[in-house]
Enzyme design. Structure first.
Site, mmCIF file in Angstrom:
data_model
loop_
_atom_site.group_PDB
_atom_site.id
_atom_site.type_symbol
_atom_site.label_atom_id
_atom_site.label_comp_id
_atom_site.label_asym_id
_atom_site.label_seq_id
_atom_site.Cartn_x
_atom_site.Cartn_y
_atom_site.Cartn_z
ATOM 1 C CB SER A 167 -8.568 0.749 2.648
ATOM 2 O OG SER A 167 -8.967 1.773 3.538
ATOM 3 C CG HIS A 178 -4.405 -2.958 2.718
ATOM 4 N ND1 HIS A 178 -3.280 -2.931 3.517
ATOM 5 C CD2 HIS A 178 -4.700 -1.664 2.422
ATOM 6 C CE1 HIS A 178 -2.906 -1.676 3.722
ATOM 7 N NE2 HIS A 178 -3.740 -0.892 3.068
ATOM 8 C CD GLU A 233 -2.217 -6.197 4.442
ATOM 9 O OE1 GLU A 233 -2.205 -5.018 4.835
ATOM 10 O OE2 GLU A 233 -2.160 -6.503 3.227
ATOM 11 C CE LYS A 236 -10.306 4.636 2.952
ATOM 12 N NZ LYS A 236 -10.613 4.573 4.408
ATOM 13 C CB CYS A 240 -0.999 -0.027 1.154
ATOM 14 S SG CYS A 240 -2.373 1.142 0.879
ATOM 15 N NE ARG A 258 -11.251 4.914 10.930
ATOM 16 C CZ ARG A 258 -10.294 4.458 10.123
ATOM 17 N NH1 ARG A 258 -9.293 3.743 10.602
ATOM 18 N NH2 ARG A 258 -10.356 4.714 8.816
#
Length: 305
Positions: free
Chosen positions: A192, A235, A237, A163, A142, A249
């Site tokens: 992300s 990502h 992972e 985003k 990333c 969040r």
């Protein structure tokens, strides 16, 4: 084969609950083999979560893997207990004479800043340069992928209008490359991020090879130096609930955020995620470890150059 982790690392108990075989240093010393030495430079805010995500994916390996965690002196983590950092992380200055079979450098929540404005830019670029002579293969993830491409090859990053957030379909451009051994023709990856690198810039640099891309999320994987450097913009992972945590969040903070694309069942946050990336995430990390770390690293680790 087992992962060799620092004694009492929180990830050990979390992964044992998932039936993943890990051992601590005390038991590993009883096995008379040279483990693969992997160092992780963890720049993510929630370090214990990232540790667990990465260790989970490093569990399918041909040999015992010894994990070390590196930190930078020029930045103090605000979201991880100080005692955890003192116990499990070591400053780069104390590791610079060591050599490693593999290295993973994670993303960081600084992508909307210019690279040179990041308060640890000088130190992290020193680590990037150090890795070229002290590590057999380095996996940049990333923001680290963007930073590594910029530092080593002058590839710029660009701000996105909104985003890039969700699970996106990707294709392999070189399906016979060993990093894709066992991959389907199309596979899914979480993203992300607020910035991107662009295909046209990658193709201008003869030292870089574009391996994978997405119609929606753009450049995904770039390789350089015969597999000694991999740059991965997504990502893989991430655990199943990471994007959900990020989404809730931001909603709770009143930030402008859309529902992550292609993530929730029927795009309904109350129904939970549909996990479509886990198998290829495991293949990515196991292929990297097997073909570009284990099969390329010298038996005498001091011979790494």
């Amino acid at each position: 084969m087992p992962l060799n982790l620092p004694d009492k690392l929180p990830a050990i108990e979390l992964l044992k609950e998932e039936n993943i075989f890990v051992i601590d240093n005390s038991r590993a010393t009883q096995q008379d083999i040279r483990p693969l030495r992997i160092v992780i430079l963890n720049l993510m805010p929630l370090k214990i979560t990232t540790e667990t995500d990465l260790v989970r994916l490093l569990s399918n390996t041909p040999l015992q893997v010894e994990i070390s965690f590196m930190k930078i002196k020029s930045h103090t983590s605000k979201n991880t207990p100080i005692e955890h950092m003192k116990t499990f992380y070591t400053d780069f200055d104390k590791m610079r004479e060591d050599r490693y079979d593999g290295m993973i450098i994670t993303g960081a929540p600084v992508e909307q800043m210019d690279f040179e404005e990041v308060n640890y830019w000088d130190e992290i670029t020193e680590i990037f340069d150090w890795a070229r002579t002290h590590v057999t293969s380095t996996l940049y993830i990333c923001w680290a992928a963007q930073a590594g491409l910029y530092h080593h090859y002058g590839i710029p990053k660009y701000a996105l209008d909104k985003k890039m957030f969700g699970i996106f379909k990707h294709r392999t451009l070189l399906p016979l490359h060993p990093i894709f051994r066992g991959f389907d023709d199309e596979f899914y990856v979480p993203h992300s991020r607020h910035t991107e690198v662009r295909k046209e810039d990658i193709l201008k640099v003869p030292e870089l090879t574009l391996l994978s891309e997405s119609d929606d999320s753009g450049v995904y994987m770039v390789v350089a130096r015969g597999g000694r450097e991999f740059f991965v913009t997504g990502h893989s992972e991430y655990s199943p609930l990471t994007l959900d945590t990020e989404y809730r969040r931001d909603v709770s903070k009143g930030l402008p955020i859309e529902i992550p694309r292609n993530y929730y069942v029927n795009d309904d946050p109350d129904k939970g995620p549909l996990v479509r990336w886990r198998g290829h995430a495991n293949l990515l990390f196991s292929n990297w470890l097997n073909y570009f770390v284990y099969q390329e690293t010298p038996y005498n680790i001091e011979d790494i150059r």
